[in-house]
Scaffold this motif. Sequence first.
Motif, PDB file in Angstrom:
ATOM      1  N   LEU A 172       0.824  -1.209   0.000  1.00  0.00           N
ATOM      2  CA  LEU A 172       0.000   0.000   0.000  1.00  0.00           C
ATOM      3  C   LEU A 172       0.862   1.265   0.000  1.00  0.00           C
ATOM      4  CD1 LEU A 172      -2.799  -0.994   2.545  1.00  0.00           C
ATOM      5  CD2 LEU A 172      -3.015  -0.761   0.070  1.00  0.00           C
ATOM      6  N   GLN A 173       2.026   1.200   0.630  1.00  0.00           N
ATOM      7  CA  GLN A 173       2.922   2.357   0.626  1.00  0.00           C
ATOM      8  C   GLN A 173       3.321   2.732  -0.795  1.00  0.00           C
ATOM      9  OE1 GLN A 173       5.882   0.922   3.626  1.00  0.00           O
ATOM     10  NE2 GLN A 173       5.698   2.981   4.440  1.00  0.00           N
ATOM     11  N   TYR A 174       3.573   1.742  -1.630  1.00  0.00           N
ATOM     12  CA  TYR A 174       3.967   2.025  -3.013  1.00  0.00           C
ATOM     13  C   TYR A 174       2.818   2.652  -3.800  1.00  0.00           C
ATOM     14  CZ  TYR A 174       6.310   1.389  -7.487  1.00  0.00           C
ATOM     15  OH  TYR A 174       6.912   1.620  -8.701  1.00  0.00           O
ATOM     16  N   ASN A 187      -0.491   5.929   6.179  1.00  0.00           N
ATOM     17  CA  ASN A 187       0.405   6.392   7.239  1.00  0.00           C
ATOM     18  C   ASN A 187      -0.049   5.895   8.605  1.00  0.00           C
ATOM     19  OD1 ASN A 187       0.552   8.939   9.376  1.00  0.00           O
ATOM     20  ND2 ASN A 187       2.508   8.483   8.395  1.00  0.00           N
ATOM     21  N   GLN A 188      -1.350   5.841   8.822  1.00  0.00           N
ATOM     22  CA  GLN A 188      -1.880   5.368  10.095  1.00  0.00           C
ATOM     23  C   GLN A 188      -1.539   3.890  10.336  1.00  0.00           C
ATOM     24  OE1 GLN A 188      -4.323   7.085  12.570  1.00  0.00           O
ATOM     25  NE2 GLN A 188      -2.776   8.493  11.773  1.00  0.00           N
ATOM     26  N   SER A 262       2.110  12.694   4.107  1.00  0.00           N
ATOM     27  CA  SER A 262       1.358  12.605   5.356  1.00  0.00           C
ATOM     28  C   SER A 262       2.224  11.827   6.331  1.00  0.00           C
ATOM     29  CB  SER A 262       0.014  11.899   5.137  1.00  0.00           C
ATOM     30  OG  SER A 262      -0.667  11.736   6.368  1.00  0.00           O
ATOM     31  N   LYS A 263       2.661  12.471   7.375  1.00  0.00           N
ATOM     32  CA  LYS A 263       3.556  11.805   8.324  1.00  0.00           C
ATOM     33  C   LYS A 263       3.382  12.390   9.722  1.00  0.00           C
ATOM     34  CE  LYS A 263       7.911  12.697   8.207  1.00  0.00           C
ATOM     35  NZ  LYS A 263       9.316  12.863   7.771  1.00  0.00           N
ATOM     36  N   LEU A 361      -4.804  14.857   4.041  1.00  0.00           N
ATOM     37  CA  LEU A 361      -3.561  14.189   4.411  1.00  0.00           C
ATOM     38  C   LEU A 361      -3.308  14.190   5.917  1.00  0.00           C
ATOM     39  CD1 LEU A 361      -1.385  15.768   1.594  1.00  0.00           C
ATOM     40  CD2 LEU A 361      -2.236  13.427   1.654  1.00  0.00           C
ATOM     41  N   THR A 362      -4.217  14.763   6.702  1.00  0.00           N
ATOM     42  CA  THR A 362      -3.984  14.858   8.145  1.00  0.00           C
ATOM     43  C   THR A 362      -5.069  14.198   8.981  1.00  0.00           C
ATOM     44  OG1 THR A 362      -5.081  17.025   8.253  1.00  0.00           O
ATOM     45  CG2 THR A 362      -2.686  17.006   7.906  1.00  0.00           C
ATOM     46  N   LYS A 363      -6.200  13.867   8.398  1.00  0.00           N
ATOM     47  CA  LYS A 363      -7.293  13.291   9.188  1.00  0.00           C
ATOM     48  C   LYS A 363      -8.271  12.556   8.286  1.00  0.00           C
ATOM     49  CE  LYS A 363      -8.304  17.426  10.623  1.00  0.00           C
ATOM     50  NZ  LYS A 363      -7.555  18.320   9.706  1.00  0.00           N
TER      51      LYS A 363
END
Length: 390
Positions: A172-174, A187-188, A262-263, A361-363
């Motif tokens: 999924l990261q890719y 990211n979560q 998003s980190k 990207l934050t929530k």
Amino acid sequence: MSQPQGFIDKDHPEFVCKLERSLYGLKQAPRAWNARFSSFLLSLGFTSSYADHSLYVKRDGPSLVVLLLYVDDIILSGDDDVHVQSVISQLTREFDMKDLGVLHYFLGMQIEYQPQGLLVHQSKYIRDLLHKVHMFDSKPCTTPCHPNQKLLNHGSPPFHDPGLYRSIVGALQYLTFTRPDIAYSVNQVCQFMHSPLDSHFVAVKRILRYLKGSLHLGLCFQPGNLDIRAYTDADWAGDPNDRRSTIGFVVFLGDNPISWSSKKQHTVSRSSTEAEYRAMATTTAEVVWIQQLLQDLSLSPSTTPLLHCDNISAMALATNPILHSKAKHIEIDCHFVRERVQQGTIMLQFVNSSEQFADILTKGLCFPLFSSHCNNLMLANAQHNIEGEC
């Protein structure tokens, strides 16, 4: 190198082999190949980009040829077909290479040429992933996570197969290379690779179900101006496990998103202003890098990059020449952003939270707002499959 089995010298079994040249599969082979290929490109008149050492640029009068190298996969482009073909011929004579023609598939990414521009997506990659985890027939859902979802590191039994969890999340990261809409959700779940729980795997399955329903979504790149716009946001103390903030940013070149992230921040922020300001500093660094990349490509935006933020206090801190005592612990970030503002290399502009593109990207967002931000990020549907796709 140790003597291979079946070819050990009986008189000198303790001897080792001395390699006259690097072999494929050895640790030093990629480095040797890169050095060999890079030196040849430099002899052809290419120069390495300061922003990205995998990018090589060759200027021949008014023409420009660009080469992007990833191990032994190459993308070659330019504004003059004669010079591009000349480079291809020189590379083919020196190395055993094959010209695959117009770019349609590269490292799992599919490129479609449409009247309005380019569409880059990973529908085949998603389809293969869903088949691999036996979820291709799963029920789709409209968002990759529940609104305001926060994953906990307790309250659920450990997941029975951590290896499977890591394999899926790594895949999924890719996908986030062409799908900024899942960046926050991925990211979560990435934060629990070491000890996943059943609740974390449920969150992973929701992302997969969302991908099933948005299989052909991709990024649409359209021609236009080269103005840089960036949106930055932070979810202050949003992680209930350690109270660190999640930051997100997206950078547009014209109307096209070219960089996003998003980190979670490395330290706990003591106020929303500090969290937003750290996000602003991270975004500013990304904008500076993009400016250098464009400069290496002989491209120059016509206007000063614009950084949009929805926190008035953070913007005031960036323009105030006096460093308040309560902000001394973020002094380095303060000086970095403030110097860029004073030099005129970046401009700040307030934006309402409802128009904050980096919110996605934050929530976790409800579907109407999530869908609106997907449109803002130029996400569009693919219409055709590549040749040989199954």
